[in-house]
Scaffold this motif. Sequence first.
Motif, PDB file in Angstrom:
ATOM      1  N   MET A  63      20.359  40.536  50.891  1.00 29.81           N
ATOM      2  CA  MET A  63      21.857  40.832  51.382  1.00 29.81           C
ATOM      3  C   MET A  63      22.060  39.172  51.753  1.00 29.81           C
ATOM      4  SD  MET A  63      23.332  42.994  54.926  1.00 29.81           S
ATOM      5  CE  MET A  63      22.275  44.032  55.087  1.00 29.81           C
ATOM      6  N   PRO A  64      21.794  38.060  52.078  1.00 30.38           N
ATOM      7  CA  PRO A  64      22.259  36.933  52.849  1.00 30.38           C
ATOM      8  C   PRO A  64      21.388  36.267  51.038  1.00 30.38           C
ATOM      9  CG  PRO A  64      20.218  37.573  54.037  1.00 30.38           C
ATOM     10  CD  PRO A  64      20.243  38.104  52.401  1.00 30.38           C
ATOM     11  N   PRO A  65      23.468  35.385  50.638  1.00 27.33           N
ATOM     12  CA  PRO A  65      23.059  34.373  49.442  1.00 27.33           C
ATOM     13  C   PRO A  65      22.456  33.764  49.085  1.00 27.33           C
ATOM     14  CG  PRO A  65      25.158  33.565  51.181  1.00 27.33           C
ATOM     15  CD  PRO A  65      24.414  35.473  52.040  1.00 27.33           C
ATOM     16  N   ALA A  66      22.116  33.849  47.950  1.00 25.22           N
ATOM     17  CA  ALA A  66      20.829  32.449  47.713  1.00 25.22           C
ATOM     18  C   ALA A  66      20.516  31.192  47.800  1.00 25.22           C
ATOM     19  CB  ALA A  66      20.242  33.156  46.666  1.00 25.22           C
ATOM     20  N   ARG A  67      22.019  31.419  47.586  1.00 27.49           N
ATOM     21  CA  ARG A  67      22.509  29.671  47.699  1.00 27.49           C
ATOM     22  C   ARG A  67      23.318  28.769  48.678  1.00 27.49           C
ATOM     23  NH1 ARG A  67      25.858  27.665  42.145  1.00 27.49           N
ATOM     24  NH2 ARG A  67      24.604  28.780  40.464  1.00 27.49           N
ATOM     25  N   ARG A  68      23.733  30.133  50.023  1.00 23.48           N
ATOM     26  CA  ARG A  68      24.136  29.808  51.241  1.00 23.48           C
ATOM     27  C   ARG A  68      25.060  29.585  51.341  1.00 23.48           C
ATOM     28  NH1 ARG A  68      18.537  27.638  54.684  1.00 23.48           N
ATOM     29  NH2 ARG A  68      20.190  27.056  56.420  1.00 23.48           N
ATOM     30  N   LEU A  69      25.816  29.781  50.590  1.00 18.15           N
ATOM     31  CA  LEU A  69      27.664  29.292  50.026  1.00 18.15           C
ATOM     32  C   LEU A  69      28.353  30.749  50.550  1.00 18.15           C
ATOM     33  CD1 LEU A  69      28.930  27.036  49.333  1.00 18.15           C
ATOM     34  CD2 LEU A  69      29.137  28.172  47.273  1.00 18.15           C
ATOM     35  N   ALA A  70      29.964  29.978  50.907  1.00 17.75           N
ATOM     36  CA  ALA A  70      30.671  31.064  51.024  1.00 17.75           C
ATOM     37  C   ALA A  70      31.893  30.461  50.210  1.00 17.75           C
ATOM     38  CB  ALA A  70      31.046  31.652  52.757  1.00 17.75           C
ATOM     39  N   VAL A  71      32.833  31.044  49.632  1.00 13.79           N
ATOM     40  CA  VAL A  71      33.922  30.445  48.943  1.00 13.79           C
ATOM     41  C   VAL A  71      35.155  31.526  49.151  1.00 13.79           C
ATOM     42  CG1 VAL A  71      34.534  31.015  46.936  1.00 13.79           C
ATOM     43  CG2 VAL A  71      32.464  29.741  47.283  1.00 13.79           C
TER      44      VAL A  71
ATOM     45  N   ASP B 272      44.497  36.182  42.247  1.00 15.77           N
ATOM     46  CA  ASP B 272      45.023  35.856  41.723  1.00 15.77           C
ATOM     47  C   ASP B 272      44.281  36.641  40.454  1.00 15.77           C
ATOM     48  OD1 ASP B 272      45.385  34.918  38.835  1.00 15.77           O
ATOM     49  OD2 ASP B 272      47.433  33.451  40.181  1.00 15.77           O
ATOM     50  N   ALA B 273      44.493  37.385  39.995  1.00 12.56           N
ATOM     51  CA  ALA B 273      43.724  37.720  39.039  1.00 12.56           C
ATOM     52  C   ALA B 273      43.723  36.655  37.274  1.00 12.56           C
ATOM     53  CB  ALA B 273      44.242  38.701  38.263  1.00 12.56           C
ATOM     54  N   ARG B 274      43.595  35.357  37.443  1.00 14.19           N
ATOM     55  CA  ARG B 274      43.584  34.818  36.720  1.00 14.19           C
ATOM     56  C   ARG B 274      41.966  33.733  37.446  1.00 14.19           C
ATOM     57  NH1 ARG B 274      48.807  31.324  36.937  1.00 14.19           N
ATOM     58  NH2 ARG B 274      48.462  31.744  38.740  1.00 14.19           N
ATOM     59  N   LEU B 275      41.887  33.927  38.254  1.00 17.99           N
ATOM     60  CA  LEU B 275      40.615  32.757  38.475  1.00 17.99           C
ATOM     61  C   LEU B 275      39.520  34.413  38.822  1.00 17.99           C
ATOM     62  CD1 LEU B 275      43.346  31.977  39.749  1.00 17.99           C
ATOM     63  CD2 LEU B 275      41.601  31.017  41.748  1.00 17.99           C
ATOM     64  N   ASP B 276      38.317  33.743  38.065  1.00 17.55           N
ATOM     65  CA  ASP B 276      37.294  34.751  38.022  1.00 17.55           C
ATOM     66  C   ASP B 276      36.276  33.256  38.746  1.00 17.55           C
ATOM     67  OD1 ASP B 276      34.685  35.459  37.987  1.00 17.55           O
ATOM     68  OD2 ASP B 276      35.502  36.311  35.465  1.00 17.55           O
ATOM     69  N   PRO B 277      36.342  33.164  40.311  1.00 17.84           N
ATOM     70  CA  PRO B 277      35.275  32.433  40.800  1.00 17.84           C
ATOM     71  C   PRO B 277      33.348  32.542  39.880  1.00 17.84           C
ATOM     72  CG  PRO B 277      36.032  33.590  42.399  1.00 17.84           C
ATOM     73  CD  PRO B 277      36.523  33.903  41.408  1.00 17.84           C
TER      74      PRO B 277
ATOM     75  N   HIS C 161      28.795  34.164  49.009  1.00 16.00           N
ATOM     76  CA  HIS C 161      30.024  35.219  49.874  1.00 16.00           C
ATOM     77  C   HIS C 161      31.339  35.419  48.992  1.00 16.00           C
ATOM     78  CE1 HIS C 161      27.081  36.640  53.301  1.00 16.00           C
ATOM     79  NE2 HIS C 161      26.653  37.172  52.436  1.00 16.00           N
ATOM     80  N   VAL C 162      32.149  35.549  48.418  1.00 13.79           N
ATOM     81  CA  VAL C 162      33.407  35.312  47.565  1.00 13.79           C
ATOM     82  C   VAL C 162      34.368  35.706  48.449  1.00 13.79           C
ATOM     83  CG1 VAL C 162      35.012  34.848  45.677  1.00 13.79           C
ATOM     84  CG2 VAL C 162      32.173  34.365  45.423  1.00 13.79           C
ATOM     85  N   ILE C 163      35.399  35.132  49.375  1.00 15.73           N
ATOM     86  CA  ILE C 163      36.418  35.901  50.523  1.00 15.73           C
ATOM     87  C   ILE C 163      37.366  35.576  49.903  1.00 15.73           C
ATOM     88  CG2 ILE C 163      37.371  35.475  52.775  1.00 15.73           C
ATOM     89  CD1 ILE C 163      34.358  34.228  53.867  1.00 15.73           C
ATOM     90  N   ARG C 164      38.301  36.564  49.596  1.00 16.21           N
ATOM     91  CA  ARG C 164      39.511  35.910  47.979  1.00 16.21           C
ATOM     92  C   ARG C 164      40.674  36.914  49.214  1.00 16.21           C
ATOM     93  NH1 ARG C 164      38.266  37.236  42.214  1.00 16.21           N
ATOM     94  NH2 ARG C 164      40.227  35.810  41.686  1.00 16.21           N
ATOM     95  N   ASN C 165      41.792  36.352  49.705  1.00 13.67           N
ATOM     96  CA  ASN C 165      42.952  37.010  49.669  1.00 13.67           C
ATOM     97  C   ASN C 165      44.226  35.683  49.324  1.00 13.67           C
ATOM     98  OD1 ASN C 165      43.509  34.924  50.870  1.00 13.67           O
ATOM     99  ND2 ASN C 165      42.230  34.955  53.340  1.00 13.67           N
ATOM    100  N   ALA C 166      45.305  35.936  49.162  1.00 13.58           N
ATOM    101  CA  ALA C 166      46.663  35.748  48.474  1.00 13.58           C
ATOM    102  C   ALA C 166      46.464  34.332  49.386  1.00 13.58           C
ATOM    103  CB  ALA C 166      48.177  36.186  49.223  1.00 13.58           C
TER     104      ALA C 166
ATOM    105  N   GLN D 120      25.551  28.197  54.681  1.00 18.39           N
ATOM    106  CA  GLN D 120      25.034  26.793  56.005  1.00 18.39           C
ATOM    107  C   GLN D 120      26.976  26.592  55.516  1.00 18.39           C
ATOM    108  OE1 GLN D 120      23.188  26.220  58.062  1.00 18.39           O
ATOM    109  NE2 GLN D 120      23.156  27.960  58.194  1.00 18.39           N
ATOM    110  N   GLU D 121      28.029  26.195  54.265  1.00 23.67           N
ATOM    111  CA  GLU D 121      28.585  25.589  53.907  1.00 23.67           C
ATOM    112  C   GLU D 121      29.882  26.540  53.002  1.00 23.67           C
ATOM    113  OE1 GLU D 121      27.788  23.129  49.882  1.00 23.67           O
ATOM    114  OE2 GLU D 121      26.161  23.632  50.339  1.00 23.67           O
ATOM    115  N   ALA D 122      31.112  26.124  53.119  1.00 22.87           N
ATOM    116  CA  ALA D 122      32.140  26.615  52.594  1.00 22.87           C
ATOM    117  C   ALA D 122      32.512  26.026  51.178  1.00 22.87           C
ATOM    118  CB  ALA D 122      32.764  27.516  53.476  1.00 22.87           C
TER     119      ALA D 122
END
Length: 164
Positions: A25-33, A38-43, A55-60, A82-84
């Motif tokens: 469950m925890p993200p391997a890179r300890r990173l949140a984005v 926008d549909a043109r973005l594929d993080p 973790h990828v958190i998306r909103n307008a 640990q970072e975002a």
Amino acid sequence: MSAREQVLEANRSYAEGFGKGDLPMPPARRLAVVTCMDARLDPSKFLGLQEGDAHVIRNAGGVVSDDALRSLVISHWLLGTQEALVIAHTDCGMLTFTNEDLRSKLADEAGADASKVDFLPFPDLDESVRASLARVRETDLLPETFTVTGYVYDCSSGELREVA
């Protein structure tokens, strides 16, 4: 075939060869984005991420709204990030309207009263990113050791530019 039917068919195909059910469950890179919907973005592609990495958190607008901050707090305290990264992008639709524009549209076309809703539009990409960075850095809900950096993704070149 409808868009819904297309994605369900794609999911059936994906699930047939799925072999990642044991990812922790925890993200391997300890990173949140935090980035835009926008549909043109594929993080995952432009950041080189695989399932389980972040973790990828998306909103307008990719704004650190109340809900995005809630997700970052959960991500850190319960899942160890640990970072975002906060990533806005060029040619963002959030630059094209004001709250009043959208409130009027909703009143005229849907008969809805959105007078109390802040849709969080912004007139400047870099300032929006800076405001989101400040929100993360100033909250009492994340420790000072939690780091956050901001970027603007260029939709024309695919490159990230750091926001100072």
